[in-house]
Write a protein that holds these residues in place. Structure first.
Motif, PDB file in Angstrom:
ATOM      1  N   MET A   1       0.822  -1.196   0.000  1.00 34.73           N
ATOM      2  CA  MET A   1       0.000   0.000   0.000  1.00 34.73           C
ATOM      3  C   MET A   1       0.861   1.253   0.000  1.00 34.73           C
ATOM      4  O   MET A   1       0.543   2.219  -0.676  1.00 34.73           O
ATOM      5  N   TYR A   2       1.956   1.216   0.771  1.00 31.55           N
ATOM      6  CA  TYR A   2       2.843   2.382   0.837  1.00 31.55           C
ATOM      7  C   TYR A   2       3.348   2.764  -0.553  1.00 31.55           C
ATOM      8  O   TYR A   2       3.335   3.946  -0.910  1.00 31.55           O
ATOM      9  N   ASN A   3       3.781   1.773  -1.330  1.00 31.85           N
ATOM     10  CA  ASN A   3       4.328   2.071  -2.658  1.00 31.85           C
ATOM     11  C   ASN A   3       3.291   2.726  -3.560  1.00 31.85           C
ATOM     12  O   ASN A   3       3.605   3.664  -4.292  1.00 31.85           O
ATOM     13  N   PHE A   4       2.047   2.252  -3.513  1.00 29.37           N
ATOM     14  CA  PHE A   4       0.987   2.847  -4.327  1.00 29.37           C
ATOM     15  C   PHE A   4       0.743   4.303  -3.925  1.00 29.37           C
ATOM     16  O   PHE A   4       0.671   5.193  -4.781  1.00 29.37           O
ATOM     17  N   VAL A   5       0.634   4.552  -2.624  1.00 32.70           N
ATOM     18  CA  VAL A   5       0.358   5.917  -2.148  1.00 32.70           C
ATOM     19  C   VAL A   5       1.529   6.837  -2.471  1.00 32.70           C
ATOM     20  O   VAL A   5       1.340   7.982  -2.891  1.00 32.70           O
ATOM     21  N   GLN A   6       2.748   6.328  -2.331  1.00 33.66           N
ATOM     22  CA  GLN A   6       3.931   7.134  -2.633  1.00 33.66           C
ATOM     23  C   GLN A   6       3.989   7.472  -4.125  1.00 33.66           C
ATOM     24  O   GLN A   6       4.288   8.605  -4.494  1.00 33.66           O
ATOM     25  N   LYS A   7       3.687   6.514  -4.974  1.00 33.82           N
ATOM     26  CA  LYS A   7       3.670   6.767  -6.425  1.00 33.82           C
ATOM     27  C   LYS A   7       2.557   7.752  -6.786  1.00 33.82           C
ATOM     28  O   LYS A   7       2.741   8.620  -7.646  1.00 33.82           O
ATOM     29  N   PHE A   8       1.408   7.625  -6.140  1.00 36.90           N
ATOM     30  CA  PHE A   8       0.310   8.570  -6.375  1.00 36.90           C
ATOM     31  C   PHE A   8       0.734   9.979  -5.972  1.00 36.90           C
ATOM     32  O   PHE A   8       0.487  10.939  -6.698  1.00 36.90           O
ATOM     33  N   HIS A   9       1.389  10.097  -4.818  1.00 37.70           N
ATOM     34  CA  HIS A   9       1.855  11.388  -4.317  1.00 37.70           C
ATOM     35  C   HIS A   9       2.840  12.014  -5.309  1.00 37.70           C
ATOM     36  O   HIS A   9       2.748  13.208  -5.605  1.00 37.70           O
ATOM     37  N   SER A  10       3.749  11.216  -5.828  1.00 35.82           N
ATOM     38  CA  SER A  10       4.722  11.727  -6.803  1.00 35.82           C
ATOM     39  C   SER A  10       4.039  12.102  -8.114  1.00 35.82           C
ATOM     40  O   SER A  10       4.347  13.141  -8.698  1.00 35.82           O
ATOM     41  N   GLY A  11       3.129  11.275  -8.589  1.00 34.62           N
ATOM     42  CA  GLY A  11       2.434  11.561  -9.838  1.00 34.62           C
ATOM     43  C   GLY A  11       1.494  12.747  -9.732  1.00 34.62           C
ATOM     44  O   GLY A  11       1.447  13.604 -10.621  1.00 34.62           O
ATOM     45  N   TRP A  12       0.751  12.804  -8.635  1.00 39.29           N
ATOM     46  CA  TRP A  12      -0.194  13.910  -8.432  1.00 39.29           C
ATOM     47  C   TRP A  12       0.555  15.233  -8.311  1.00 39.29           C
ATOM     48  O   TRP A  12       0.021  16.290  -8.663  1.00 39.29           O
ATOM     49  N   ALA A  13       1.801  15.178  -7.846  1.00 36.81           N
ATOM     50  CA  ALA A  13       2.598  16.400  -7.700  1.00 36.81           C
ATOM     51  C   ALA A  13       2.752  17.116  -9.036  1.00 36.81           C
ATOM     52  O   ALA A  13       2.721  18.352  -9.087  1.00 36.81           O
ATOM     53  N   TYR A  14       2.916  16.363 -10.120  1.00 32.85           N
ATOM     54  CA  TYR A  14       3.035  16.988 -11.438  1.00 32.85           C
ATOM     55  C   TYR A  14       1.773  17.781 -11.775  1.00 32.85           C
ATOM     56  O   TYR A  14       1.847  18.921 -12.236  1.00 32.85           O
ATOM     57  N   LEU A  15       0.620  17.177 -11.540  1.00 27.59           N
ATOM     58  CA  LEU A  15      -0.647  17.852 -11.822  1.00 27.59           C
ATOM     59  C   LEU A  15      -0.832  19.063 -10.914  1.00 27.59           C
ATOM     60  O   LEU A  15      -1.211  20.142 -11.373  1.00 27.59           O
ATOM     61  N   ALA A  16      -0.557  18.890  -9.625  1.00 22.84           N
ATOM     62  CA  ALA A  16      -0.721  19.997  -8.676  1.00 22.84           C
ATOM     63  C   ALA A  16       0.200  21.163  -9.036  1.00 22.84           C
ATOM     64  O   ALA A  16      -0.231  22.325  -9.051  1.00 22.84           O
ATOM     65  N   LEU A  17       1.450  20.867  -9.347  1.00 19.03           N
ATOM     66  CA  LEU A  17       2.383  21.937  -9.726  1.00 19.03           C
ATOM     67  C   LEU A  17       1.941  22.622 -11.011  1.00 19.03           C
ATOM     68  O   LEU A  17       1.987  23.855 -11.104  1.00 19.03           O
ATOM     69  N   LEU A  18       1.514  21.844 -11.989  1.00 22.59           N
ATOM     70  CA  LEU A  18       1.039  22.421 -13.244  1.00 22.59           C
ATOM     71  C   LEU A  18      -0.146  23.351 -12.998  1.00 22.59           C
ATOM     72  O   LEU A  18      -0.183  24.477 -13.513  1.00 22.59           O
ATOM     73  N   LEU A  19      -1.097  22.904 -12.196  1.00 23.09           N
ATOM     74  CA  LEU A  19      -2.269  23.745 -11.917  1.00 23.09           C
ATOM     75  C   LEU A  19      -1.886  25.012 -11.165  1.00 23.09           C
ATOM     76  O   LEU A  19      -2.398  26.095 -11.465  1.00 23.09           O
ATOM     77  N   ILE A  20      -0.982  24.906 -10.205  1.00 25.07           N
ATOM     78  CA  ILE A  20      -0.565  26.099  -9.462  1.00 25.07           C
ATOM     79  C   ILE A  20       0.173  27.075 -10.373  1.00 25.07           C
ATOM     80  O   ILE A  20      -0.033  28.291 -10.295  1.00 25.07           O
ATOM     81  N   VAL A  21       1.012  26.560 -11.269  1.00 32.68           N
ATOM     82  CA  VAL A  21       1.697  27.431 -12.237  1.00 32.68           C
ATOM     83  C   VAL A  21       0.677  28.119 -13.141  1.00 32.68           C
ATOM     84  O   VAL A  21       0.783  29.323 -13.407  1.00 32.68           O
ATOM     85  N   ILE A  22      -0.329  27.390 -13.595  1.00 32.67           N
ATOM     86  CA  ILE A  22      -1.384  27.976 -14.431  1.00 32.67           C
ATOM     87  C   ILE A  22      -2.117  29.072 -13.657  1.00 32.67           C
ATOM     88  O   ILE A  22      -2.396  30.147 -14.201  1.00 32.67           O
ATOM     89  N   VAL A  23      -2.415  28.814 -12.386  1.00 34.30           N
ATOM     90  CA  VAL A  23      -3.091  29.826 -11.554  1.00 34.30           C
ATOM     91  C   VAL A  23      -2.235  31.081 -11.450  1.00 34.30           C
ATOM     92  O   VAL A  23      -2.725  32.206 -11.585  1.00 34.30           O
ATOM     93  N   VAL A  24      -0.936  30.898 -11.199  1.00 32.05           N
ATOM     94  CA  VAL A  24      -0.034  32.048 -11.052  1.00 32.05           C
ATOM     95  C   VAL A  24      -0.001  32.863 -12.343  1.00 32.05           C
ATOM     96  O   VAL A  24      -0.132  34.094 -12.306  1.00 32.05           O
ATOM     97  N   PHE A  25       0.155  32.203 -13.490  1.00 28.57           N
ATOM     98  CA  PHE A  25       0.192  32.934 -14.755  1.00 28.57           C
ATOM     99  C   PHE A  25      -1.149  33.588 -15.073  1.00 28.57           C
ATOM    100  O   PHE A  25      -1.187  34.729 -15.541  1.00 28.57           O
ATOM    101  N   ASN A  26      -2.242  32.895 -14.810  1.00 32.62           N
ATOM    102  CA  ASN A  26      -3.562  33.459 -15.067  1.00 32.62           C
ATOM    103  C   ASN A  26      -3.818  34.687 -14.200  1.00 32.62           C
ATOM    104  O   ASN A  26      -4.317  35.708 -14.686  1.00 32.62           O
ATOM    105  N   SER A  27      -3.481  34.591 -12.930  1.00 34.45           N
ATOM    106  CA  SER A  27      -3.718  35.730 -12.035  1.00 34.45           C
ATOM    107  C   SER A  27      -2.790  36.895 -12.360  1.00 34.45           C
ATOM    108  O   SER A  27      -3.189  38.058 -12.280  1.00 34.45           O
TER     109      SER A  27
END
Length: 142
Positions: A1-27
């Motif tokens: 279970m740890y490996n799945f959650v850790q991989k999700f955390h790493s993968g979701w980070a790309y999406l979260a960072l992309l969205l935050i960058v989009i928010v910063v540029f949009n604002s």
């Protein structure tokens, strides 16, 4: 279970960072072009806020179930261990608090330029904190 959650955390980070960058540029563009704050702008900022909070919750789960988590707290002579067990969580909590403050302040603002400014400043500060405390060496080795 740890490996799945850790991989999700790493993968979701790309999406979260992309969205935050989009928010910063949009604002930033909305603030300096003096355009009206619209529902689309609100939804973009909300997407960044939600992605950051999901990342935080998953990070808390990892911290609790990780073999390096709570038991490594206090072993601060190892720089990599200190980064993953203390610096990364604390700085990212602060970053998401700043993002949340930006979201809350924009809701209280009446003028569009103040809405954009609040989102830009606080999301940018949060983004910078997130970027300086990502454990880059472990992120790219996975």
């Amino acid at each position: 279970m740890y490996n799945f959650v850790q991989k999700f955390h790493s993968g979701w980070a790309y999406l979260a960072l992309l969205l935050i960058v989009i928010v910063v540029f949009n604002s930033f563009s909305g603030w300096f072009s003096k355009r009206e704050f619209t529902k689309k702008d609100r939804l973009i900022a909300l997407a960044g806020l939600i992605a950051a909070h999901i990342q935080l919750v998953v990070g808390f789960i990892i911290y609790v179930i990780s073999p390096k988590g709570l038991e490594s707290f206090g072993q601060m002579e190892d720089a990599d261990l200190r980064l993953t067990s203390l610096e990364h969580p604390l700085v990212n909590i602060l970053a998401i608090v700043l993002i949340t403050i930006g979201w809350s302040r924009h809701k209280k603002a009446v003028a569009s330029d103040l809405k954009f400014k609040s989102i830009f400043v606080f999301y940018l500060l949060g983004l910078v904190l997130i970027l300086i405390r990502i454990p880059w060496n472990t992120w790219f080795s996975n």
